[in-house]
Design a protein around this motif. Structure first.
Motif, mmCIF file in Angstrom:
data_model
loop_
_atom_site.group_PDB
_atom_site.id
_atom_site.type_symbol
_atom_site.label_atom_id
_atom_site.label_comp_id
_atom_site.label_asym_id
_atom_site.label_seq_id
_atom_site.Cartn_x
_atom_site.Cartn_y
_atom_site.Cartn_z
ATOM 1 N N VAL A 81 -12.505 47.966 42.975
ATOM 2 C CA VAL A 81 -12.782 46.396 42.337
ATOM 3 C C VAL A 81 -13.862 46.659 41.185
ATOM 4 N N ALA A 82 -14.688 47.843 41.160
ATOM 5 C CA ALA A 82 -15.722 48.125 40.035
ATOM 6 C C ALA A 82 -15.077 48.381 38.994
ATOM 7 N N ASP A 83 -13.795 48.909 39.035
ATOM 8 C CA ASP A 83 -12.865 49.415 37.784
ATOM 9 C C ASP A 83 -12.244 48.279 37.126
ATOM 10 N N ARG A 84 -12.252 47.005 37.575
ATOM 11 C CA ARG A 84 -11.869 45.848 37.025
ATOM 12 C C ARG A 84 -12.676 45.230 35.978
ATOM 13 N N SER A 85 -13.221 46.011 35.138
ATOM 14 C CA SER A 85 -13.980 45.679 33.936
ATOM 15 C C SER A 85 -14.002 44.411 33.254
ATOM 16 N N GLY A 86 -12.626 43.908 33.316
ATOM 17 C CA GLY A 86 -12.229 42.786 32.762
ATOM 18 C C GLY A 86 -12.590 41.453 33.263
ATOM 19 N N ASN A 130 -24.411 62.202 50.400
ATOM 20 C CA ASN A 130 -24.611 61.006 50.979
ATOM 21 C C ASN A 130 -23.448 60.487 51.074
ATOM 22 N N PRO A 131 -22.732 59.749 52.065
ATOM 23 C CA PRO A 131 -21.389 59.228 51.932
ATOM 24 C C PRO A 131 -21.472 57.834 51.048
ATOM 25 N N PHE A 132 -22.617 57.321 50.915
ATOM 26 C CA PHE A 132 -22.808 55.844 50.234
ATOM 27 C C PHE A 132 -23.025 56.095 48.774
ATOM 28 N N ARG A 133 -23.023 57.286 48.268
ATOM 29 C CA ARG A 133 -23.340 57.568 46.827
ATOM 30 C C ARG A 133 -22.526 57.041 45.840
ATOM 31 N N GLU A 134 -21.045 57.178 46.319
ATOM 32 C CA GLU A 134 -20.196 56.697 45.382
ATOM 33 C C GLU A 134 -20.206 55.059 45.314
ATOM 34 N N ILE A 135 -20.585 54.442 46.525
ATOM 35 C CA ILE A 135 -20.627 52.987 46.355
ATOM 36 C C ILE A 135 -21.780 52.623 45.472
ATOM 37 N N VAL A 136 -23.036 53.035 45.642
ATOM 38 C CA VAL A 136 -24.081 52.815 44.726
ATOM 39 C C VAL A 136 -23.740 52.894 43.404
ATOM 40 N N ALA A 137 -23.221 54.064 43.041
ATOM 41 C CA ALA A 137 -22.829 54.450 41.748
ATOM 42 C C ALA A 137 -22.058 53.180 41.128
ATOM 43 N N GLN A 140 -24.006 50.248 40.519
ATOM 44 C CA GLN A 140 -24.679 50.265 39.305
ATOM 45 C C GLN A 140 -24.029 50.119 38.103
ATOM 46 N N ARG A 141 -22.700 50.411 38.144
ATOM 47 C CA ARG A 141 -21.970 50.162 37.029
ATOM 48 C C ARG A 141 -21.618 48.875 36.722
ATOM 49 N N VAL A 142 -21.361 48.003 37.965
ATOM 50 C CA VAL A 142 -21.207 46.640 37.860
ATOM 51 C C VAL A 142 -22.250 45.748 37.115
ATOM 52 N N VAL A 143 -23.331 46.318 37.894
ATOM 53 C CA VAL A 143 -24.729 45.630 37.412
ATOM 54 C C VAL A 143 -24.894 45.620 35.886
ATOM 55 N N ALA A 144 -24.746 47.091 35.386
ATOM 56 C CA ALA A 144 -25.365 47.391 34.158
ATOM 57 C C ALA A 144 -24.073 46.596 33.592
ATOM 58 N N ALA A 161 -33.042 48.490 40.557
ATOM 59 C CA ALA A 161 -32.533 47.103 40.857
ATOM 60 C C ALA A 161 -31.596 47.273 41.980
ATOM 61 N N VAL A 162 -30.777 48.239 42.051
ATOM 62 C CA VAL A 162 -29.673 48.391 42.971
ATOM 63 C C VAL A 162 -30.265 48.784 44.110
ATOM 64 N N GLU A 163 -31.069 50.011 44.204
ATOM 65 C CA GLU A 163 -31.664 50.218 45.261
ATOM 66 C C GLU A 163 -32.546 49.174 46.183
ATOM 67 N N LEU A 164 -33.258 48.050 45.407
ATOM 68 C CA LEU A 164 -33.936 47.106 46.092
ATOM 69 C C LEU A 164 -32.889 46.179 46.423
ATOM 70 N N LEU A 165 -31.656 45.834 45.733
ATOM 71 C CA LEU A 165 -30.600 44.845 46.340
ATOM 72 C C LEU A 165 -30.004 45.518 47.570
ATOM 73 N N SER A 166 -29.853 47.091 47.744
ATOM 74 C CA SER A 166 -29.242 47.396 48.740
ATOM 75 C C SER A 166 -29.819 47.112 49.906
ATOM 76 N N GLY A 167 -31.477 46.885 50.044
ATOM 77 C CA GLY A 167 -32.174 46.368 51.395
ATOM 78 C C GLY A 167 -31.567 45.213 51.729
#
Length: 202
Positions: A81-86, A130-137, A140-144, A161-167
């Motif tokens: 999903v994140a890769d669908r940059s268009g 951390n098994p969630f590291r790739e999801i967080v990354a 972050q890419r989508v938000v950026a 911002a992503v750390e706060l939203l992850s809560g």
């Protein structure tokens, strides 16, 4: 030497991991995480204790390993999903939130999202373990991207911002874990909170 189950060693290990996940789920339904020992897990899974130590050094390491295995399909879906940059960043974030909250309906993921059930995500190791590291990354890419395009407000510190939203997402996951019937409403509310925090301020 223990009997090999399945047609291959790989299949044997997959069956053992499945048994371990099931054993831990059953034990968590009966007692607190802190009261469970490796001996309890081995006995419930039908393994010798010394065999269990071939899979994990201790209980927390076992939960982490099980979480890694359970998150693999989700990580792949989120990255796709994140890769669908268009596509609009907001639409991709909404889809990712639905995928991530959907994990909490998976019995294997109850080990993480069940309150008191295991080491919370916040206590998991940083970095590649951390098994969630790739999801967080990916998030972050989508938000950026959304911020750079003007779809979102300007976000100077994307990781924070992503750390706060992850809560908010974690709270949603725990809610769904407690009450699966609340899935649709929880997804809607979580999306609303996340997107509102990224919206342009009028």
């Amino acid at each position: 030497m223990p009997r090999i189950r399945g047609a291959s060693l790989e299949e044997h290990h997959a069956l053992v991991w499945s048994d371990l996940a099931g054993a831990l789920r059953e034990l968590l339904a009966e007692q607190d995480y802190g009261a469970i020992t490796m001996g309890h897990i081995a006995a419930r899974a039908g393994l010798a204790r010394n065999t269990l130590y071939n899979y994990a050094a201790d209980k927390d390491a076992l939960v982490l390993a099980l979480t890694h295995r359970a998150t693999r399909p989700t990580v792949a879906r989120v990255t796709a999903v994140a890769d669908r940059s268009g596509e609009p960043a907001a639409a991709r974030l909404e889809e990712i939130i639905g995928i991530v909250l959907g994990m909490s309906t998976d019995q294997a993921m109850q080990l993480i999202f069940r309150p008191g059930g295991g080491p919370p995500v916040t206590e998991m190791p940083d970095g590649p373990e951390n098994p969630f590291r790739e999801i967080v990354a990916d998030v972050q890419r989508v938000v950026a991207e959304g911020s750079a395009r003007g779809e979102f407000r300007r976000v100077d510190d994307v990781p924070l911002a992503v750390e706060l939203l992850s809560g908010a997402v974690r709270a949603g996951a725990e809610r769904v874990s407690r009450d699966p019937a609340a899935f649709t409403e929880t997804v809607r509310a979580t999306r609303e909170v996340v997107l509102a925090s990224l919206a342009h301020r009028g």
